[in-house]
Design an enzyme around this catalytic site. Structure first.
Site, PDB file in Angstrom:
ATOM      1  N   LYS A  95       0.851  -1.191   0.000  1.00  0.00           N
ATOM      2  CA  LYS A  95       0.000   0.000   0.000  1.00  0.00           C
ATOM      3  C   LYS A  95       0.891   1.246   0.000  1.00  0.00           C
ATOM      4  O   LYS A  95       1.968   1.239   0.611  1.00  0.00           O
ATOM      5  CB  LYS A  95      -0.876  -0.041   1.258  1.00  0.00           C
ATOM      6  CG  LYS A  95      -1.996   0.979   1.322  1.00  0.00           C
ATOM      7  CD  LYS A  95      -2.822   0.718   2.591  1.00  0.00           C
ATOM      8  CE  LYS A  95      -3.960   1.706   2.765  1.00  0.00           C
ATOM      9  NZ  LYS A  95      -4.771   1.393   3.961  1.00  0.00           N
ATOM     10  N   SER A 140      -9.614   1.368   3.013  1.00  0.00           N
ATOM     11  CA  SER A 140      -8.737   2.162   2.188  1.00  0.00           C
ATOM     12  C   SER A 140      -7.678   1.349   1.430  1.00  0.00           C
ATOM     13  O   SER A 140      -7.053   1.873   0.506  1.00  0.00           O
ATOM     14  CB  SER A 140      -8.032   3.196   3.059  1.00  0.00           C
ATOM     15  OG  SER A 140      -7.205   2.564   4.016  1.00  0.00           O
ATOM     16  N   SER A 180      -9.768  -1.237   7.056  1.00  0.00           N
ATOM     17  CA  SER A 180      -9.206  -0.937   5.737  1.00  0.00           C
ATOM     18  C   SER A 180      -8.511  -2.106   5.045  1.00  0.00           C
ATOM     19  O   SER A 180      -8.174  -2.009   3.867  1.00  0.00           O
ATOM     20  CB  SER A 180      -8.222   0.235   5.835  1.00  0.00           C
ATOM     21  OG  SER A 180      -8.938   1.446   5.915  1.00  0.00           O
TER      22      SER A 180
END
Lengths: 486, 473
Positions: free
Chosen positions: B57, B132, B156
């Protein structure tokens, strides 16, 4: 008409002291002063994204020692909080500090009663925090240079009760605090490196019933970096508040800055007053849990605080308060003194010599006592020779000069250079009669009743004996021989 | 084929798999899963993940790739150091092929707050991948990488895993170092693996779980290092295992098909011998507001450093305050600014007690309630999200509807316990995840339970190429 005399100054101090650690509060960067800008930095103290603080346990230990030296109670559980505000030299946008649960609470520092400035100054709290970087506003308008070397240096903040009652006492407090922190090894308190900075909270409080306000609003004078400016800024505020009260003006609670050159304080922009720091516990750091036994252990190894030492020097050694104060103000000299006494020297003579001759030689050479070859054993032997009247005071000073430079034992020097006192009357008679023979005019003057001439003749004898003769004995022999006309 | 088989078969040898993965990603990324790709040349020496390509990420610091947090603020920022999790992956022989898209600063549940545009769901390009960690989830679901790292502050990892039909785990708080991971809400942020199976997640945990002296909140995990072995050795006989189903997770606001899939998963465990009981966690309804107060408060402080001074975007101004205002107004997107304002308010003088302090107390009550449940139950089973993946744009203007997407995942973050989402079925052609939660340090047990589930079900084997609907961008 309001009488300003009915008011007394009320001063509280917030003192930031740089702790004597090699690395920073929350990272491994060096705390060395004077390195080229932005060389003692890493992602943590630069606040780069993703960096995380790790508490320096050495700094916590020094905070505990500072607290205990001030008689503060170290809390078994405290925590770090974030003080949020934006400033270019604060790279995270917050300072890691302590707020609702400080390291230690309570305590006091007692000032000796000198010139009416003694007293007990209460301590509210001692807490740990990190320093910010340094901004240098360039003359070239609109540009500011940032140096983050200082960013993250560990600080202890010490907050006093508003117990200080005069600008002079504020200065005395700081001097005593500096002496204490140095002795216990918490900080070197190098003022020129900004290792102590102080905020002064000042107002006037009315002492009795009467006209006028009960108190004036507090002025917070920020970031003073010398004892002198603390005293001067306090004096300025005293004058300003007294004038306001006399005129019936109402002052505002405000932050002020000190202008060293003009010798005045001036109001900070009102915006700086409006800060809401939004403190909250720092989620990156676990609470500080300090076992009371651990704090005791650290405090147990703490050297004797200056005030206790002054009292002991006066009580145990019979020193004057002045001599005790001078010695204690310089811890290596105080140690030198105690060792000299432990070698058998008289305490008063040792104190007199150390504050006099020893200090003078150190000052002249610029050396530290630990760096010169002269030791307490040397001084003790010298004082023993003096005490036994084997050498004169004058010779003793000469011998010390030699000892100071060479480290030779005084007795060796005295013997080698034949410096022992001449106290054999027969030997002295020979010398005195020679001096009389060489100075017939002076001898005649004395005989004709001019008593003053004897001093000249004694001086001559001392000169010839290079100070080794006992002046009293010489005096007696001279008078005796001149009277008898021999 | 799972990761271990691929390693053993030699398919990943010499970094060829990683090189070809990186090459194909840079050529074709129809979902918009990646923000940057690396050019892996030297394959690192083989370790437990030798040659395995993986994605990270874009909130994980990488010294040789930009790390943007999908924000304009950090558009041109490349860190000077690697996050601990990146270092650990590298030392295991895994090869970083790229950084994945995300909601800006991890604030969002759909990947739509990314400054660089949203990621699309590989199952249907018209719906969101969740967030996310939506880019990481889409990259795994689309078969671009077998493994991706995400972060989970309020769901997330688990919520996008649910939306994309993969397995994603948020380990026990403190199990994986946060050092170098760009903070959103420090007291809840946690790195975790996203892969097709629980077994592959366990392989990653074996590499990632380690006490890090550089992160004061990291802890020594009592099971550190033995996760995969434990998962592979676990028995499919679940006799004696007690699983609680908190009724508050099955009520109003949870779509019927989602509830149905969670109940079917419960029956699978029951058939394997586990005891299933309904329980009540009455304070669950306060988790969402407590979470948004605490996470926003921490975020308001964590994001204060983006001030245009030393790195990142700078918009000049008339004076320093003007520079801050311009930089932060233009550098942050709407959702980030909303949370900074919310958090600053919750911490401000006069409101601290009523908001931040009260939320912190509620958090403690919720954590204690969950801890109590674990005295009677080994695990909890719930839906991961109230719904399947929703259409792009549907909730952008409705923050409350967006926040509801995390209602089932947030309690685990407040309590610091491990939780995972695994594929449990499909509804309308879109995957639906099931969440398992366990007490602190039960990470190995949780993964074993999910692995047992995956041995007897095939939801995790279905891939989106079978049923891509919607429009190619």
């Amino acid at each position: 008409m309001i009488d300003p005399g009915a008011y007394r100054a009320t001063i509280g101090l917030e003192i930031h002291v740089a702790l004597n650690t090699r690395s920073k509060m929350f990272c491994g960067c060096s705390t060395d002063f004077g390195a080229p800008p932005n060389t003692n930095v890493c992602p943590v103290c630069l606040g780069l994204p993703g960096s995380l603080p790790v508490t320096n346990s050495g700094a916590v230990n020094l905070g505990i020692i500072a607290a205990r030296a001030l008689g503060s109670q170290v809390r078994t559980r405290s925590h770090f909080e974030r003080k949020n505000y934006h400033y270019p030299d604060l790279p995270k946008g917050y300072q890691i500090s302590q707020y609702s649960a400080p390291l230690a609470v309570g305590g006091e520092l007692v000032l000796d009663d000198v010139e009416g400035e003694g007293g007990r100054i209460g301590i509210i709290r001692v807490h740990l925090e990190e320093d910010a970087g340094k901004s240098t506003h360039s003359a070239d308008k609109g540009s500011t240079l940032l140096d983050f070397n200082r960013c993250g240096v560990p600080l202890a903040e010490i907050v006093t009760e508003p117990h200080i009652q005069s600008p002079g006492q504020a200065r005395r407090f700081l001097e005593e605090l500096r002496a204490l922190l140095r002795v216990v090894g918490v900080s070197e308190v190098r003022m020129e490196e900004g290792e102590l900075r102080c905020d002064v909270n000042f107002n006037l409080v009315r002492c009795d019933e009467g006209e006028g306000p009960v108190r004036t609003e507090i002025s917070e004078v920020k970031n003073l970096n010398s004892f002198r400016s603390v005293q001067r800024a306090s004096e300025y505020e005293l004058k300003r508040h007294v004038e306001a009260v006399s005129r019936g003006d109402v002052l505002e609670h405000e932050t002020r800055h000190w202008d060293e050159e003009r010798g005045v304080t001036y109001s900070a922009r009102s915006k700086e007053m409006a800060h809401d720091y939004r403190y909250f516990p720092d989620p990156d750091l676990p609470p500080l849990v300090i076992d009371p036994g651990y704090a005791d252990h650290l405090a147990g190894g703490m050297p004797e605080p200056p005030r206790a030492k002054r009292i002991r020097f006066a009580d145990e050694f019979g020193l004057s308060r002045y001599d005790a104060a001078v010695l204690v103000a310089d811890p290596p000299l105080a140690d030198f003194f105690e060792e000299t006494v432990s070698h058998g020297a008289s305490a008063r003579a040792a104190a007199r010599w150390i504050t006099g001759e020893v200090a003078a030689h150190l000052n002249a050479s610029g050396a530290a006592i630990s760096d010169v070859p002269a030791s307490p054993a040397h001084l003790a032997e010298l004082l023993e020779l003096l005490e036994a009247e084997q050498i004169s005071e004058k010779v003793a000073k000469r011998v010390w000069r030699d000892v100071f430079e060479s480290g030779t034992m005084p007795r060796v020097i005295v013997e080698r250079e034949c410096l022992a006192k001449i106290d054999d009357p027969e030997e002295l008679r020979d010398i005195v009669s020679a001096v009389i023979a060489e100075n017939p005019d002076a001898a005649a003057e004395y005989s004709s009743g001019k008593d003053r001439a004897i001093g000249y003749l004694v001086g001559k004898v001392m000169e010839d004996t290079r100070g080794r003769a006992d002046p009293r004995l010489v005096n007696d022999i001279l008078r005796d021989m001149l009277r008898s006309g021999s | 084929m799972d990761i271990l088989e691929a390693i053993r078969s030699g398919e990943l040898a010499a970094g060829e798999a990683a090189a070809s993965a990186a090459e194909s990603i840079s050529r074709r990324d129809p979902c918009g899963a990646f923000l940057s790709t690396s050019d892996p040349d030297d394959p690192p020496p083989g370790g437990s993940l030798g040659g395995v390509p993986y994605a990270a990420k874009d909130n994980m610091s990488t010294a040789n790739l930009p790390t943007t947090c999908a924000s304009r603020m950090l558009e041109d920022y490349t860190p000077v150091y690697d996050a601990t999790c990146i270092e650990l992956m590298e030392s295991s022989g895994a090869i970083l092929v790229g950084k994945t898209n995300m909601d800006e600063f991890a604030m969002g549940s759909s990947n739509e707050t990314s400054y660089f545009g949203p990621t699309r769901n590989p199952w249907n390009h018209g719906v969101v991948p969740g967030g996310s960690s939506g880019g990481s989830a889409a990259a795994v679901a689309a078969g671009m990488v077998p493994l991706a790292l995400g972060t989970d502050t309020g769901g997330s990892i688990r919520q996008p895993a649910s939306f994309c039909g993969i397995t994603g785990m948020k380990p026990t708080y403190g199990a994986i170092s946060r050092r170098g991971v760009i903070s959103f809400a420090s007291s809840m942020d946690q790195v975790g693996p996203m892969a097709l199976t629980a077994g592959d997640c366990a392989l990653a945990l074996d590499v990632l779980v380690a006490r890090d002296p550089g992160d004061s909140t990291s802890v020594e995990h009592p099971e550190g290092g033995g996760f995969f072995r434990r998962v592979r050795g676990s028995s499919a006989d679940l006799s004696g295992i007690r699983i609680g189903m908190p009724k508050e997770y099955y009520g109003v606001g949870i779509d019927e098909p989602v509830t149905e899939i969670a109940l079917r998963a419960a029956r699978v465990f029951e058939d394997l011998g586990a005891t299933i009981e309904e329980i009540s966690l009455p304070h669950t309804e306060y988790a969402l507001p407590a979470y948004y107060v605490i996470s926003s408060a921490e975020a308001s402080s964590n994001l204060a450093r983006y001030d245009g001074i030393s790195y990142g975007m700078r918009e000049i101004g008339d004076d320093i305050d003007d520079l801050y205002r311009n930089t932060r107004s233009r550098g942050f997107g709407e959702e980030v600014k909303r949370r900074i304002m919310l958090g600053s308010f919750a911490l401000s003088a006069g409101y601290y007690d009523a908001f931040y302090l009260r939320a912190a107390r509620v958090r403690r009550v919720i954590a204690e309630e969950i801890d109590r449940a674990f005295r009677r139950y080994d695990y909890l089973l719930t839906p991961t999200c109230p719904t399947v993946a929703f259409p792009l744009g549907e909730r952008v203007e409705d923050p409350m509807a967006m926040y509801m997407a995390d209602v089932c995942t947030i309690p685990a973050n407040l309590a610091g316990i491990p939780a995972l989402s695994m594929p449990g079925g499909f509804s309308g052609g879109l995957p639906v995840g099931v969440q398992l939660m366990g007490p602190r340090f039960s990470d190995g047990g949780l993964l074993s339970l999910a692995d047992v589930f995956q041995r007897t079900t095939d939801h995790h084997l279905r891939r989106p190429s079978d049923g891509v609907e919607g429009v190619e961008p």
